[in-house]
Enzyme design. Structure first.
Site: not given
Ligand code: NDP
Length: 246
Positions: A155, A142
């Site tokens: 975070y 991030s």
């Molecule tokens: P979303 O919330 O849309 O996606 C997060 C994903 O992580 C979901 O598919 C969720 O699936 C999964 N997840 C969360 N906890 C678990 C777990 N314990 N086991 C398995 N899967 C898990 O957000 P983003 O697409 O934005 O996030 C993706 C990545 O990008 C993250 O690492 C986030 O920190 C990073 N990021 C995002 C930014 C943004 O602005 N959106 C900016 C910078 C980084 P489920 O709940 O079905 O398990």
């Protein structure tokens, strides 16, 4: 033909946002994708969509906080598609709040998912990469780790711990077997804000997301770029953010 064609890619956090967009793009370009997350219904729907468009996909319910689940994800890739070329360690949560709010449970949850989750992926995938003689680890970090802002200290700490870990792993792996890539997105329009419990922090992030977030497909393109490079070319870091993000 894309250099992605024929690769086998496992993606954690594939049920929404960046992971889902990455799965769709890579499958369109001919990769077999193995989709991991907790929400099975979402994974099944995405798998069906990809297959309906002629792509190859498998769904695997995993919780990245459990080593056994990551082992299962990698085993599924090998069982269904014969190998694992890339693991995209993308699952993440963002339980942001000021440090003084002492959200100890939120801190632990972020460490478990954002840091331990990636470690579990590495432990599962490395033996397969070593046996194959090649493999690629991509992780979603991030810009929060590049510019440290109030409410984001823990975070950012989890993301930067992974940044450090990957650089160490890279230096231990210069025999040509392993490629590592860190993707650092800025604001991306996804469901991430829903994982924030602190209402003030959540509202602040949601407001900025609504104002200028870039689409998840933009990050998926960056991931695809790293994957499609020839074997002797390692794209180490990509930062991708909205042009207007400060
Ligand atoms: P979303 O919330 O849309 O996606 C997060 C994903 O992580 C979901 O598919 C969720 O699936 C999964 N997840 C969360 N906890 C678990 C777990 N314990 N086991 C398995 N899967 C898990 O957000 P983003 O697409 O934005 O996030 C993706 C990545 O990008 C993250 O690492 C986030 O920190 C990073 N990021 C995002 C930014 C943004 O602005 N959106 C900016 C910078 C980084 P489920 O709940 O079905 O398990």
């Amino acid at each position: 033909m894309s250099a992605i064609d024929g690769k086998v890619v496992a993606i954690t956090g594939a049920s929404s946002g960046i992971g889902e967009a990455t799965a769709r793009l890579l499958a369109e370009r001919g990769a077999a994708v193995v989709l991991g997350a907790r929400r099975t219904e979402r994974l099944e729907r995405l798998t069906a969509d990809i297959r309906a468009q002629g792509g190859r996909a498998a769904a695997c319910q995993i919780d990245v906080t459990r080593q056994a689940d990551l082992n299962r994800l990698v085993e599924r890739a090998v069982a269904d598609f014969g190998r694992l070329d890339v693991l995209v360690g993308n699952a993440g949560i963002s339980k942001i709040s000021p440090v003084a709010a002492l959200d100890v449970d939120g801190w632990s949850a972020m460490i478990d998912v954002n840091l331990r989750g990636v470690l579990h992926g590495i432990a599962a995938a490395l033996p397969v990469f070593r046996e194959q003689g090649e493999g690629h680890l991509v992780t979603t970090l991030s810009t929060a780790g590049l510019k440290i802002s109030p409410t984001m200290a823990i975070y950012a700490g989890t993301k930067n711990a992974v940044r450090t870990l990957l650089e160490g792993l890279r230096q231990e792996s210069t025999d040509g077997t392993l490629r590592t890539t860190s993707i650092s997105p800025g604001f991306v329009g996804t469901e991430l804000a829903s994982s924030i419990d602190n209402p003030v922090a959540r509202e602040g992030i949601q407001r900025r997301m609504d104002a200028f977030a870039i689409p998840p497909a933009a990050v998926a393109s960056a991931i695809a770029f790293a994957i499609e490079q020839p074997r002797d070319v390692e794209v180490g870091d990509i930062t991708i953010r909205p042009t207007v993000q400060d």
